[in-house]
Design a protein around this motif. Structure first.
Motif, PDB file in Angstrom:
ATOM      1  N   GLU A 175       0.843  -1.178   0.000  1.00 16.03           N
ATOM      2  CA  GLU A 175       0.000   0.000   0.000  1.00 16.03           C
ATOM      3  C   GLU A 175       0.878   1.227   0.000  1.00 16.03           C
ATOM      4  OE1 GLU A 175      -3.490   0.182   1.581  1.00 16.03           O
ATOM      5  OE2 GLU A 175      -3.887  -1.929   1.832  1.00 16.03           O
ATOM      6  N   PRO A 176       0.441   2.289  -0.666  1.00 14.15           N
ATOM      7  CA  PRO A 176       1.263   3.499  -0.708  1.00 14.15           C
ATOM      8  C   PRO A 176       1.504   4.059   0.667  1.00 14.15           C
ATOM      9  CG  PRO A 176      -0.944   3.906  -1.526  1.00 14.15           C
ATOM     10  CD  PRO A 176      -0.802   2.432  -1.351  1.00 14.15           C
ATOM     11  N   ALA A 177       2.736   4.388   0.914  1.00  9.86           N
ATOM     12  CA  ALA A 177       3.070   4.931   2.224  1.00  9.86           C
ATOM     13  C   ALA A 177       2.528   6.328   2.357  1.00  9.86           C
ATOM     14  CB  ALA A 177       4.595   4.955   2.394  1.00  9.86           C
ATOM     15  N   ALA A 178       1.957   6.621   3.518  1.00  8.73           N
ATOM     16  CA  ALA A 178       1.428   7.959   3.775  1.00  8.73           C
ATOM     17  C   ALA A 178       2.565   8.848   4.228  1.00  8.73           C
ATOM     18  CB  ALA A 178       0.353   7.896   4.850  1.00  8.73           C
ATOM     19  N   SER A 179       2.855   9.811   3.420  1.00  3.80           N
ATOM     20  CA  SER A 179       3.939  10.712   3.770  1.00  3.80           C
ATOM     21  C   SER A 179       3.502  11.686   4.831  1.00  3.80           C
ATOM     22  CB  SER A 179       4.397  11.464   2.529  1.00  3.80           C
ATOM     23  OG  SER A 179       3.336  12.216   2.007  1.00  3.80           O
TER      24      SER A 179
ATOM     25  N   SER B 277     -15.635   6.225  -5.931  1.00  5.69           N
ATOM     26  CA  SER B 277     -14.516   5.999  -6.835  1.00  5.69           C
ATOM     27  C   SER B 277     -14.424   4.503  -7.097  1.00  5.69           C
ATOM     28  CB  SER B 277     -13.219   6.524  -6.196  1.00  5.69           C
ATOM     29  OG  SER B 277     -12.081   6.137  -6.930  1.00  5.69           O
ATOM     30  N   VAL B 278     -13.955   4.124  -8.295  1.00  4.40           N
ATOM     31  CA  VAL B 278     -13.801   2.709  -8.635  1.00  4.40           C
ATOM     32  C   VAL B 278     -12.363   2.262  -8.429  1.00  4.40           C
ATOM     33  CG1 VAL B 278     -13.963   1.029 -10.511  1.00  4.40           C
ATOM     34  CG2 VAL B 278     -15.765   2.728 -10.206  1.00  4.40           C
ATOM     35  N   SER B 279     -11.412   3.054  -8.834  1.00  2.00           N
ATOM     36  CA  SER B 279      -9.991   2.761  -8.606  1.00  2.00           C
ATOM     37  C   SER B 279      -9.322   3.996  -8.019  1.00  2.00           C
ATOM     38  CB  SER B 279      -9.299   2.360  -9.911  1.00  2.00           C
ATOM     39  OG  SER B 279      -9.855   1.180 -10.456  1.00  2.00           O
ATOM     40  N   PRO B 280      -9.099   4.013  -6.709  1.00  2.00           N
ATOM     41  CA  PRO B 280      -9.412   3.005  -5.703  1.00  2.00           C
ATOM     42  C   PRO B 280     -10.919   2.915  -5.469  1.00  2.00           C
ATOM     43  CG  PRO B 280      -8.739   5.024  -4.644  1.00  2.00           C
ATOM     44  CD  PRO B 280      -8.530   5.241  -6.113  1.00  2.00           C
ATOM     45  N   LEU B 281     -11.381   1.756  -4.987  1.00  3.46           N
ATOM     46  CA  LEU B 281     -12.803   1.574  -4.722  1.00  3.46           C
ATOM     47  C   LEU B 281     -13.147   2.192  -3.370  1.00  3.46           C
ATOM     48  CD1 LEU B 281     -15.542   0.487  -5.481  1.00  3.46           C
ATOM     49  CD2 LEU B 281     -14.871  -1.758  -4.578  1.00  3.46           C
ATOM     50  N   VAL B 282     -13.905   3.267  -3.419  1.00  2.95           N
ATOM     51  CA  VAL B 282     -14.353   3.971  -2.221  1.00  2.95           C
ATOM     52  C   VAL B 282     -15.871   3.974  -2.245  1.00  2.95           C
ATOM     53  CG1 VAL B 282     -14.288   6.115  -0.893  1.00  2.95           C
ATOM     54  CG2 VAL B 282     -12.293   5.415  -2.231  1.00  2.95           C
ATOM     55  N   VAL B 283     -16.478   3.388  -1.222  1.00  5.95           N
ATOM     56  CA  VAL B 283     -17.922   3.166  -1.200  1.00  5.95           C
ATOM     57  C   VAL B 283     -18.563   3.951  -0.065  1.00  5.95           C
ATOM     58  CG1 VAL B 283     -19.720   1.421  -0.827  1.00  5.95           C
ATOM     59  CG2 VAL B 283     -17.756   0.895  -2.270  1.00  5.95           C
ATOM     60  N   TYR B 284     -19.700   4.556  -0.376  1.00  8.29           N
ATOM     61  CA  TYR B 284     -20.507   5.224   0.637  1.00  8.29           C
ATOM     62  C   TYR B 284     -21.716   4.346   0.915  1.00  8.29           C
ATOM     63  CZ  TYR B 284     -23.865   8.562   2.601  1.00  8.29           C
ATOM     64  OH  TYR B 284     -24.790   9.190   3.393  1.00  8.29           O
TER      65      TYR B 284
ATOM     66  N   GLU C 165      -3.201   8.270  -5.461  1.00 11.59           N
ATOM     67  CA  GLU C 165      -2.706   6.995  -4.949  1.00 11.59           C
ATOM     68  C   GLU C 165      -2.615   6.965  -3.430  1.00 11.59           C
ATOM     69  OE1 GLU C 165       0.989   6.309  -6.853  1.00 11.59           O
ATOM     70  OE2 GLU C 165       0.100   5.792  -8.795  1.00 11.59           O
ATOM     71  N   GLN C 166      -2.627   8.112  -2.796  1.00 10.60           N
ATOM     72  CA  GLN C 166      -2.458   8.151  -1.347  1.00 10.60           C
ATOM     73  C   GLN C 166      -3.680   8.660  -0.602  1.00 10.60           C
ATOM     74  OE1 GLN C 166       1.080  10.377  -0.406  1.00 10.60           O
ATOM     75  NE2 GLN C 166       2.450   8.826  -1.234  1.00 10.60           N
ATOM     76  N   ASN C 167      -4.376   9.642  -1.170  1.00  8.64           N
ATOM     77  CA  ASN C 167      -5.427  10.327  -0.423  1.00  8.64           C
ATOM     78  C   ASN C 167      -6.724  10.411  -1.205  1.00  8.64           C
ATOM     79  OD1 ASN C 167      -3.449  11.011   1.571  1.00  8.64           O
ATOM     80  ND2 ASN C 167      -2.844  12.785   0.338  1.00  8.64           N
ATOM     81  N   MET C 168      -7.813  10.576  -0.462  1.00 11.48           N
ATOM     82  CA  MET C 168      -9.061  11.057  -1.027  1.00 11.48           C
ATOM     83  C   MET C 168      -9.229  12.488  -0.527  1.00 11.48           C
ATOM     84  SD  MET C 168     -11.960   9.086   1.293  1.00 11.48           S
ATOM     85  CE  MET C 168     -11.113   7.518   1.534  1.00 11.48           C
ATOM     86  N   TYR C 169      -9.889  13.325  -1.340  1.00  7.38           N
ATOM     87  CA  TYR C 169     -10.000  14.746  -1.006  1.00  7.38           C
ATOM     88  C   TYR C 169     -11.476  15.093  -0.816  1.00  7.38           C
ATOM     89  CZ  TYR C 169      -5.153  14.636  -2.402  1.00  7.38           C
ATOM     90  OH  TYR C 169      -3.812  14.323  -2.479  1.00  7.38           O
ATOM     91  N   LEU C 170     -11.849  15.371   0.427  1.00  6.61           N
ATOM     92  CA  LEU C 170     -13.245  15.528   0.801  1.00  6.61           C
ATOM     93  C   LEU C 170     -13.555  16.976   1.154  1.00  6.61           C
ATOM     94  CD1 LEU C 170     -13.577  12.396   3.134  1.00  6.61           C
ATOM     95  CD2 LEU C 170     -14.074  12.558   0.686  1.00  6.61           C
ATOM     96  N   PRO C 171     -14.503  17.604   0.460  1.00  5.05           N
ATOM     97  CA  PRO C 171     -14.895  18.966   0.820  1.00  5.05           C
ATOM     98  C   PRO C 171     -15.826  18.951   2.025  1.00  5.05           C
ATOM     99  CG  PRO C 171     -16.182  18.213  -1.043  1.00  5.05           C
ATOM    100  CD  PRO C 171     -15.198  17.112  -0.739  1.00  5.05           C
ATOM    101  N   THR C 172     -15.673  19.923   2.889  1.00  8.60           N
ATOM    102  CA  THR C 172     -16.570  20.031   4.040  1.00  8.60           C
ATOM    103  C   THR C 172     -17.740  20.927   3.682  1.00  8.60           C
ATOM    104  OG1 THR C 172     -15.431  21.955   4.984  1.00  8.60           O
ATOM    105  CG2 THR C 172     -14.641  19.762   5.619  1.00  8.60           C
ATOM    106  N   LYS C 173     -18.776  20.871   4.497  1.00 12.84           N
ATOM    107  CA  LYS C 173     -19.996  21.639   4.242  1.00 12.84           C
ATOM    108  C   LYS C 173     -20.013  22.895   5.091  1.00 12.84           C
ATOM    109  CE  LYS C 173     -25.036  21.415   4.508  1.00 12.84           C
ATOM    110  NZ  LYS C 173     -25.250  21.976   3.165  1.00 12.84           N
ATOM    111  N   ASN C 174     -20.274  24.009   4.440  1.00 16.95           N
ATOM    112  CA  ASN C 174     -20.503  25.276   5.123  1.00 16.95           C
ATOM    113  C   ASN C 174     -21.714  25.933   4.495  1.00 16.95           C
ATOM    114  OD1 ASN C 174     -18.337  25.109   6.900  1.00 16.95           O
ATOM    115  ND2 ASN C 174     -17.746  27.230   6.552  1.00 16.95           N
ATOM    116  N   VAL C 175     -22.643  26.367   5.311  1.00 19.31           N
ATOM    117  CA  VAL C 175     -23.819  27.036   4.772  1.00 19.31           C
ATOM    118  C   VAL C 175     -23.439  28.394   4.204  1.00 19.31           C
ATOM    119  CG1 VAL C 175     -26.094  27.972   5.309  1.00 19.31           C
ATOM    120  CG2 VAL C 175     -25.350  25.814   6.334  1.00 19.31           C
TER     121      VAL C 175
END
Length: 666
Positions: free
Chosen positions: A40-44, A479-486, A541-551
């Motif tokens: 697995e990719p090392a987290a820097s 995402s399919v590659s990598p597979l990220v499921v909600y 290859e290392q991260n997913m990038y998630l936006p946060t919610k602000n009204v």
């Protein structure tokens, strides 16, 4: 939904394996087996805000960054129509008008703050397969064999049908249905038990807001839309092609009430490269699904037509492709050679099917093969279709099954049908190498559950199958590659974002403090099957990038490790508005910053290593802020140094021209 008789039940006494908190599976997941370790990719260790540092105290509410705009058109956030007999109604989604109120604290997925001890999540342990409709023990196991082998079955989730983008935030609902209400407050209850809850929301996909206020130097007129005859006689005269509608300006400021956006640009601001208004549509509105940038062509579907423009200047790349009836589905992705699948209706009545699929080459505008999708069994119709490209295979999803075709020739390859005793497909997702299928099993029984499996796109052979615990539903494949499921648990009001590794191995679960709401935008609409791959999501290859919610005000984008599910760093929007991730290019996260009422939007690049300081790539003109703002929750693309925005719903308002698409460049 009527399903076959309940089959023999599985044992339910499989204990959960105890693990250390850092190794424990996510909510609803059982402990995975110990397969050979995959590199697995090392987290820097990247600089930035320490993920464990408590957030600063919340600031008092601030006034909105822009004045509320009156909702236009008739697409609110309604409830979906009831499904077939025996099927519960679809669960509410979050299609919403502008400035929708924030859900009550502690609603769906809400939880107290702080990091807790991980607890089991929705997915069972992937294990060697066993014959028969159920594996021994309560949790599904990976099972060999083709799509017709006796396997744990699929069917629609017990909570009912889901509009495309439905129960997951971000889907528009049909006109006239009321806005679903937020779930009850959960108080101090943590839905993840000792693991902190993840509050999941997504930007609602609302109807297009037509241009209001002043005019934007509308110029040009209707263009000839004559083209080669389609596969069937056109029953109605085609709508005129969208007009080029922004005065590119020479600095004289335009005239009358017009706003010369480019002429009023400040130094350093980007220019409007081109702008298109929508074709005429019925008063009830229509869809405008899909936006594709293929080479030097920008393509967009709207109502009965598919348009292709030159990405650089908006000139016509090819004559519009006109379909006999309204477009009802498109493939989100194209094939490697730039071809897309478009489904259109069999007629104009309310009982028309979405069963005609046409291949179109987006590079040339030429039509390819065309097929008529046959009806499946009882409650397995073609009222709605999903179209997913997986490698060189196109999967057409019906209500309870799928059909795979050669994407190049249209020749049928195989069917994805009910397997085991009572399992039916509920959604599909694909990329250049993989085909993911969500399935729902044993509906309305004590053993009701969902499954995820991967198939070989070319042959349909099952590579692995993983089960979710009872009560958990596969909602989206982010995402399919990598597979990220909600996945969601409606009864417990919980949400889970989980990484699934090779062989169906359950990997990291997103771990956030209970105060952070994630705002992943999803679109699409379907009554009887899930739009599994309808979300805007960015990962490398290392991260997913998630936006946060602000009204109101700025939000943040979180870099979350694919290995651990933990936050590595976060970056705040550089403006008083939200930003969303678009892509990762050359080691930098590209993000779009929304406009405010008096400032244009931006495109920024955030280094994924070192200092995570946003670097501005584009600053859109302030003179066009009102126009840009009216693209509420748009489809967004970044390609070739250009920013593209488009709507995905049209209101059918005859009083004003509706916008369709806009492009910005330096």
């Amino acid at each position: 939904m009527t399903q076959p008789p309940e089959q023999p039940s599985r044992s339910s006494d499989d204990p959960l394996r105890k693990q250390d908190p850092q190794d424990a599976p996510p909510p609803g997941y059982t402990a995975p087996p110990e397969p050979p370790a995959e590199p697995e990719p090392a987290a820097s260790a990247e600089p930035g805000r320490d993920a464990t540092t408590p957030p600063a105290p919340a600031a008092p509410p601030q006034p909105p960054a822009q004045p509320p705009a009156a909702p236009q058109g008739g697409f609110g956030a309604p409830q979906p129509p009831a499904g077939p007999a025996g099927r519960p109604p679809a669960q509410p989604g979050f299609g919403a008008p502008q400035h929708q109120p924030q859900p009550p604290a502690g609603g769906f997925g809400a939880a107290p703050s702080g990091y807790g001890t991980p607890q089991p999540g929705p997915y069972g342990t992937p294990q060697p397969g066993q014959p028969g409709p159920y594996a021994a023990g309560p949790y599904g196991r990976p099972q060999p064999g083709g799509p017709y082998a006796p396997q744990p079955g699929w069917q629609q989730p017990g909570a009912g049908g889901h509009p495309q983008g439905g129960a997951h935030p971000g889907a528009p609902w049909p006109p006239g249905a009321p806005q679903p209400q937020a779930g009850p407050a959960t108080g101090s209850r943590n839905p993840f038990k000792t693991r902190p809850a993840l509050a999941i929301t997504a930007a609602a996909v609302a109807a297009a807001v037509v241009i209001a206020g002043g005019a934007w130097a509308l110029v040009g007129g209707s263009d000839d839309t004559d083209e080669k005859a389609g596969p069937q006689p056109t029953q109605e005269a085609p709508s005129p092609e969208p007009t080029t509608s922004v005065d590119t300006g020479d600095g004289d400021g335009g005239g009358g009430e017009e706003v010369d956006i480019n002429g009023e640009r400040a130094p350093g601001e980007s220019r409007v490269a081109w702008f298109k208004t929508a074709p005429d549509t019925p008063k009830g509105g229509s869809r405008a699904p899909g936006m594709w940038i293929v080479g030097d062509v920008a393509a967009k579907a709207a109502y009965k037509q598919l348009f292709g423009w030159k990405a650089a200047d908006g000139g016509e790349a090819w004559k519009p492709v006109t379909f006999p009836e309204e477009i009802c589905a498109v493939s989100r992705n194209t094939t490697e050679d730039g071809k897309v699948a478009v489904a259109y209706k069999s007629g104009s009545s309310d009982r028309a099917k979405c069963n005609r699929v046409q291949q179109v080459d987006l590079r040339t505008g030429e039509k390819g093969w065309e097929i008529e999708v046959e009806e499946g069994g009882l409650f397995d119709g073609t009222s709605d279709l999903s179209l997913s490209v997986a490698g060189d295979t196109l999967v057409v999803g019906r209500s309870q099954s799928g059909v795979a075709y050669d994407a190049g020739t249209g020749k049928k390859r195989y069917e994805i049908e009910k397997y085991g005793a009572s399992c039916f497909p509920s959604g599909f997702a694909g990329d250049s190498e993989r085909l993911i299928v969500a399935a729902s099993c044993a509906a309305a029984s004590a053993k009701e559950h969902d499954e995820i499996r991967e198939l070989d796109p070319r042959t349909g052979k099952v590579r692995w199958t993983t089960s979710l615990d009872k009560g958990w539903e596969v909602e989206k494949a982010y995402s399919v590659s990598p597979l990220v499921v909600y996945a969601i648990n409606r009864d417990k009001e919980q949400g889970s974002i989980t990484v699934i590794g090779a062989g169906g191995r359950i990997g990291a679960h997103v771990q956030l403090d209970g105060k952070t709401e994630i705002d992943v935008r999803c679109s699409g609409f379907s009554i009887f099957n899930k739009a599994l791959e309808s979300c805007d999501f960015v990962a490398d290859e290392q991260n997913m990038y998630l936006p946060t919610k602000n009204v109101t005000g700025p939000n943040e984008i979180l870099a979350v490790s694919l290995d651990t599910g933990k936050e590595k760093w976060r970056v705040k929007s550089p403006a008083d508005a939200s930003m969303q991730p678009l892509a990762v290019e050359n080691g930098k996260l590209i993000a779009y910053v929304r406009p405010t009422y008096d400032k244009g939007g931006q495109v920024v690049a955030v280094p994924t290593a070192g200092a995570h300081k946003p670097q501005r790539l584009l600053q859109n003109p302030a003179a066009g802020a009102q126009l840009e703002t009216s693209f509420f929750t748009p489809d967004v693309a970044w390609s070739g140094g250009r920013l593209f925005l488009s709507v995905d719903m049209l209101t059918g308002n005859d009083d004003q021209e509706e916008k369709l698409m806009i492009a910005y460049a330096r």
